[in-house]
Design a protein around this motif. Structure first.
Motif, PDB file in Angstrom:
ATOM      1  N   ALA A 127       0.759  -1.284   0.137  1.00  0.00           N
ATOM      2  CA  ALA A 127       0.168  -0.028   0.094  1.00  0.00           C
ATOM      3  C   ALA A 127       0.709   1.344  -0.014  1.00  0.00           C
ATOM      4  CB  ALA A 127      -0.939   0.012   1.265  1.00  0.00           C
ATOM      5  N   HIS A 128       2.287   1.078   0.515  1.00  0.00           N
ATOM      6  CA  HIS A 128       2.962   2.472   0.625  1.00  0.00           C
ATOM      7  C   HIS A 128       3.995   2.516  -0.490  1.00  0.00           C
ATOM      8  CE1 HIS A 128       1.181   2.922   4.530  1.00  0.00           C
ATOM      9  NE2 HIS A 128       1.253   1.552   4.646  1.00  0.00           N
ATOM     10  N   GLU A 129       4.464   1.502  -1.180  1.00  0.00           N
ATOM     11  CA  GLU A 129       5.250   1.755  -2.348  1.00  0.00           C
ATOM     12  C   GLU A 129       4.759   1.100  -3.661  1.00  0.00           C
ATOM     13  OE1 GLU A 129       9.903   1.987  -2.809  1.00  0.00           O
ATOM     14  OE2 GLU A 129       8.971  -0.003  -2.269  1.00  0.00           O
ATOM     15  N   LYS A 130       4.479   1.856  -4.798  1.00  0.00           N
ATOM     16  CA  LYS A 130       3.969   1.511  -5.851  1.00  0.00           C
ATOM     17  C   LYS A 130       4.758   2.049  -7.265  1.00  0.00           C
ATOM     18  CE  LYS A 130      -0.635   2.319  -3.743  1.00  0.00           C
ATOM     19  NZ  LYS A 130      -1.873   3.143  -4.020  1.00  0.00           N
ATOM     20  N   PHE A 131       4.841   1.093  -8.042  1.00  0.00           N
ATOM     21  CA  PHE A 131       5.470   1.563  -9.316  1.00  0.00           C
ATOM     22  C   PHE A 131       4.596   1.289 -10.724  1.00  0.00           C
ATOM     23  CE2 PHE A 131       8.828   1.173  -6.655  1.00  0.00           C
ATOM     24  CZ  PHE A 131       9.916   2.113  -6.779  1.00  0.00           C
ATOM     25  N   TRP A 132       4.718   2.405 -11.607  1.00  0.00           N
ATOM     26  CA  TRP A 132       3.814   2.152 -12.829  1.00  0.00           C
ATOM     27  C   TRP A 132       4.939   1.963 -14.051  1.00  0.00           C
ATOM     28  CZ3 TRP A 132       2.460   4.923  -8.799  1.00  0.00           C
ATOM     29  CH2 TRP A 132       1.182   4.828  -8.219  1.00  0.00           C
ATOM     30  N   GLY A 134       9.356   3.477 -19.947  1.00  0.00           N
ATOM     31  CA  GLY A 134       9.407   4.511 -18.722  1.00  0.00           C
ATOM     32  C   GLY A 134       8.686   3.721 -17.433  1.00  0.00           C
ATOM     33  N   MET A 135       9.198   4.740 -16.497  1.00  0.00           N
ATOM     34  CA  MET A 135       8.639   4.162 -15.149  1.00  0.00           C
ATOM     35  C   MET A 135       8.621   5.354 -14.209  1.00  0.00           C
ATOM     36  SD  MET A 135      11.661   1.685 -13.981  1.00  0.00           S
ATOM     37  CE  MET A 135      13.349   2.498 -13.887  1.00  0.00           C
ATOM     38  N   VAL A 136       7.710   5.087 -12.981  1.00  0.00           N
ATOM     39  CA  VAL A 136       7.909   6.022 -11.943  1.00  0.00           C
ATOM     40  C   VAL A 136       6.979   5.572 -10.634  1.00  0.00           C
ATOM     41  CG1 VAL A 136       5.302   6.786 -12.560  1.00  0.00           C
ATOM     42  CG2 VAL A 136       6.965   8.322 -11.278  1.00  0.00           C
ATOM     43  N   GLY A 137       7.607   6.110  -9.520  1.00  0.00           N
ATOM     44  CA  GLY A 137       7.224   5.116  -8.286  1.00  0.00           C
ATOM     45  C   GLY A 137       6.588   6.483  -7.304  1.00  0.00           C
ATOM     46  N   LEU A 138       5.905   5.744  -6.567  1.00  0.00           N
ATOM     47  CA  LEU A 138       5.242   6.467  -5.405  1.00  0.00           C
ATOM     48  C   LEU A 138       5.475   5.725  -4.250  1.00  0.00           C
ATOM     49  CD1 LEU A 138       3.230   9.003  -4.681  1.00  0.00           C
ATOM     50  CD2 LEU A 138       1.302   7.433  -5.020  1.00  0.00           C
ATOM     51  N   ASN A 139       5.933   6.580  -3.184  1.00  0.00           N
ATOM     52  CA  ASN A 139       6.282   6.262  -1.754  1.00  0.00           C
ATOM     53  C   ASN A 139       5.647   6.929  -0.884  1.00  0.00           C
ATOM     54  OD1 ASN A 139       8.156   4.332  -2.760  1.00  0.00           O
ATOM     55  ND2 ASN A 139      10.013   5.589  -2.482  1.00  0.00           N
ATOM     56  N   GLN A 140       4.561   6.398  -0.224  1.00  0.00           N
ATOM     57  CA  GLN A 140       3.789   7.085   0.778  1.00  0.00           C
ATOM     58  C   GLN A 140       4.521   6.895   1.986  1.00  0.00           C
ATOM     59  OE1 GLN A 140      -0.250   6.062   0.937  1.00  0.00           O
ATOM     60  NE2 GLN A 140      -0.906   7.773   2.311  1.00  0.00           N
ATOM     61  N   GLU A 141       4.289   8.192   2.870  1.00  0.00           N
ATOM     62  CA  GLU A 141       5.028   7.959   4.103  1.00  0.00           C
ATOM     63  C   GLU A 141       3.999   7.193   5.086  1.00  0.00           C
ATOM     64  OE1 GLU A 141       7.370   9.359   5.701  1.00  0.00           O
ATOM     65  OE2 GLU A 141       8.155  10.785   4.044  1.00  0.00           O
ATOM     66  N   THR A 196       5.928  10.757  -1.821  1.00  0.00           N
ATOM     67  CA  THR A 196       7.014  11.300  -2.605  1.00  0.00           C
ATOM     68  C   THR A 196       7.212  10.517  -3.904  1.00  0.00           C
ATOM     69  OG1 THR A 196       8.510  11.357  -0.963  1.00  0.00           O
ATOM     70  CG2 THR A 196       9.647  11.428  -2.725  1.00  0.00           C
ATOM     71  N   LEU A 197       7.140  11.120  -5.175  1.00  0.00           N
ATOM     72  CA  LEU A 197       7.285  10.895  -6.443  1.00  0.00           C
ATOM     73  C   LEU A 197       8.856  10.429  -6.559  1.00  0.00           C
ATOM     74  CD1 LEU A 197       5.618  12.082  -9.571  1.00  0.00           C
ATOM     75  CD2 LEU A 197       8.034  11.657  -9.824  1.00  0.00           C
ATOM     76  N   ARG A 237       4.433  12.569 -19.008  1.00  0.00           N
ATOM     77  CA  ARG A 237       3.147  13.180 -18.405  1.00  0.00           C
ATOM     78  C   ARG A 237       2.087  12.042 -18.183  1.00  0.00           C
ATOM     79  NH1 ARG A 237       0.863  18.150 -17.649  1.00  0.00           N
ATOM     80  NH2 ARG A 237      -0.932  17.701 -16.298  1.00  0.00           N
ATOM     81  N   ALA A 238       2.214  11.041 -18.957  1.00  0.00           N
ATOM     82  CA  ALA A 238       1.351  10.106 -18.691  1.00  0.00           C
ATOM     83  C   ALA A 238       1.521   9.302 -17.449  1.00  0.00           C
ATOM     84  CB  ALA A 238       1.143   8.968 -19.806  1.00  0.00           C
ATOM     85  N   LEU A 239       2.790   8.872 -17.131  1.00  0.00           N
ATOM     86  CA  LEU A 239       3.142   8.557 -15.771  1.00  0.00           C
ATOM     87  C   LEU A 239       2.822   9.281 -14.796  1.00  0.00           C
ATOM     88  CD1 LEU A 239       6.727   7.177 -17.088  1.00  0.00           C
ATOM     89  CD2 LEU A 239       4.878   5.768 -16.169  1.00  0.00           C
ATOM     90  N   VAL A 240       3.003  10.626 -14.751  1.00  0.00           N
ATOM     91  CA  VAL A 240       2.928  11.606 -13.777  1.00  0.00           C
ATOM     92  C   VAL A 240       1.577  11.543 -13.412  1.00  0.00           C
ATOM     93  CG1 VAL A 240       3.093  14.032 -13.056  1.00  0.00           C
ATOM     94  CG2 VAL A 240       5.118  12.837 -13.916  1.00  0.00           C
ATOM     95  N   ASP A 241       0.591  11.628 -14.450  1.00  0.00           N
ATOM     96  CA  ASP A 241      -0.675  11.761 -14.350  1.00  0.00           C
ATOM     97  C   ASP A 241      -1.463  10.632 -13.572  1.00  0.00           C
ATOM     98  OD1 ASP A 241      -1.061  14.273 -15.743  1.00  0.00           O
ATOM     99  OD2 ASP A 241      -1.554  13.615 -17.371  1.00  0.00           O
ATOM    100  N   ASN A 242      -0.583   9.370 -13.864  1.00  0.00           N
ATOM    101  CA  ASN A 242      -1.223   8.185 -13.271  1.00  0.00           C
ATOM    102  C   ASN A 242      -0.802   8.269 -11.612  1.00  0.00           C
ATOM    103  OD1 ASN A 242      -2.323   5.389 -14.541  1.00  0.00           O
ATOM    104  ND2 ASN A 242      -1.232   6.805 -16.088  1.00  0.00           N
ATOM    105  N   VAL A 243       0.312   8.788 -11.456  1.00  0.00           N
ATOM    106  CA  VAL A 243       0.660   8.874  -9.961  1.00  0.00           C
ATOM    107  C   VAL A 243      -0.272  10.004  -9.262  1.00  0.00           C
ATOM    108  CG1 VAL A 243       2.483   9.826  -8.419  1.00  0.00           C
ATOM    109  CG2 VAL A 243       3.047   8.441 -10.347  1.00  0.00           C
ATOM    110  N   LEU A 244      -0.630  10.994  -9.938  1.00  0.00           N
ATOM    111  CA  LEU A 244      -1.418  11.928  -9.386  1.00  0.00           C
ATOM    112  C   LEU A 244      -2.672  11.516  -9.361  1.00  0.00           C
ATOM    113  CD1 LEU A 244      -0.771  15.296 -11.439  1.00  0.00           C
ATOM    114  CD2 LEU A 244       0.313  14.450  -8.965  1.00  0.00           C
TER     115      LEU A 244
END
Length: 168
Positions: A52-57, A67-74, A84-85, A101-108
């Motif tokens: 639930a706290h670390e996800k990657f797309w 391409g890839m991006v991650g989201l780390n929730q405190e 944190t992106l 931009r598509a990756l960032v939009d998914n994180v948002l």
């Protein structure tokens, strides 16, 4: 282009793309190619396992991870409203196609759905392309950390950025 959550089965492609990004753009990341290349594939599998706290797309073009991006929730009680992106990277041959931009939009979208109120990130000074991408997505700079990283003895600052999701 297809954007989807990365899973354990994607670990090999994820690791290869991550190592490529760290090797080709060492000043863009806090992690280093030298350290990450020593980690076994099992570390990448663990990082991509569903939490639930670390996800990657990943952004896939014709089935290739481009391409890839991650989201780390405190996780601490006082900080759970923030995330944190991290680890944003699009392979050079795929830049300019809207993958970033598509990756960032998914994180948002995921952050909003998860109830996250503040997103933060850092951008290495001089990385105008990344800075512009994050500014277009609504992020605002709140300062620069001088000498944040050193690559081969060269110092780089990091611009800290945030996005307040409640009002965006």
């Amino acid at each position: 282009m297809e954007i989807r959550r990365l899973q354990t089965a994607d670990a090999s492609a994820y690791r290869a793309l991550r190592l490529r990004g760290l090797h080709e753009h060492p000043d863009a990341f806090t992690s280093s190619f030298e350290e990450e290349s020593l980690r076994p594939l099992a570390d990448a599998e663990k990082r991509l396992s569903a939490t639930a706290h670390e996800k990657f797309w990943g952004a896939f073009v014709n089935g290739v991870l481009a391409g890839m991006v991650g989201l780390n929730q405190e996780t601490r009680l006082k900080n759970r409203h923030k995330a944190t992106l991290v680890a944003m990277y699009v392979a050079d041959e795929f830049t300019g196609q809207g993958l970033g931009r598509a990756l960032v939009d998914n994180v948002l979208q995921d952050a909003r759905t998860s109830g996250i109120e503040h997103l933060i990130l850092t951008v290495t000074d001089g990385n105008r392309q990344a800075l512009a991408l994050y500014e277009r997505a609504g992020f605002t700079s709140f300062g620069t950390e001088p000498d944040a990283i050193r690559v081969n003895g060269i110092s780089f600052g990091k611009t800290h950025m945030y996005l307040h999701l409640k009002s965006s």
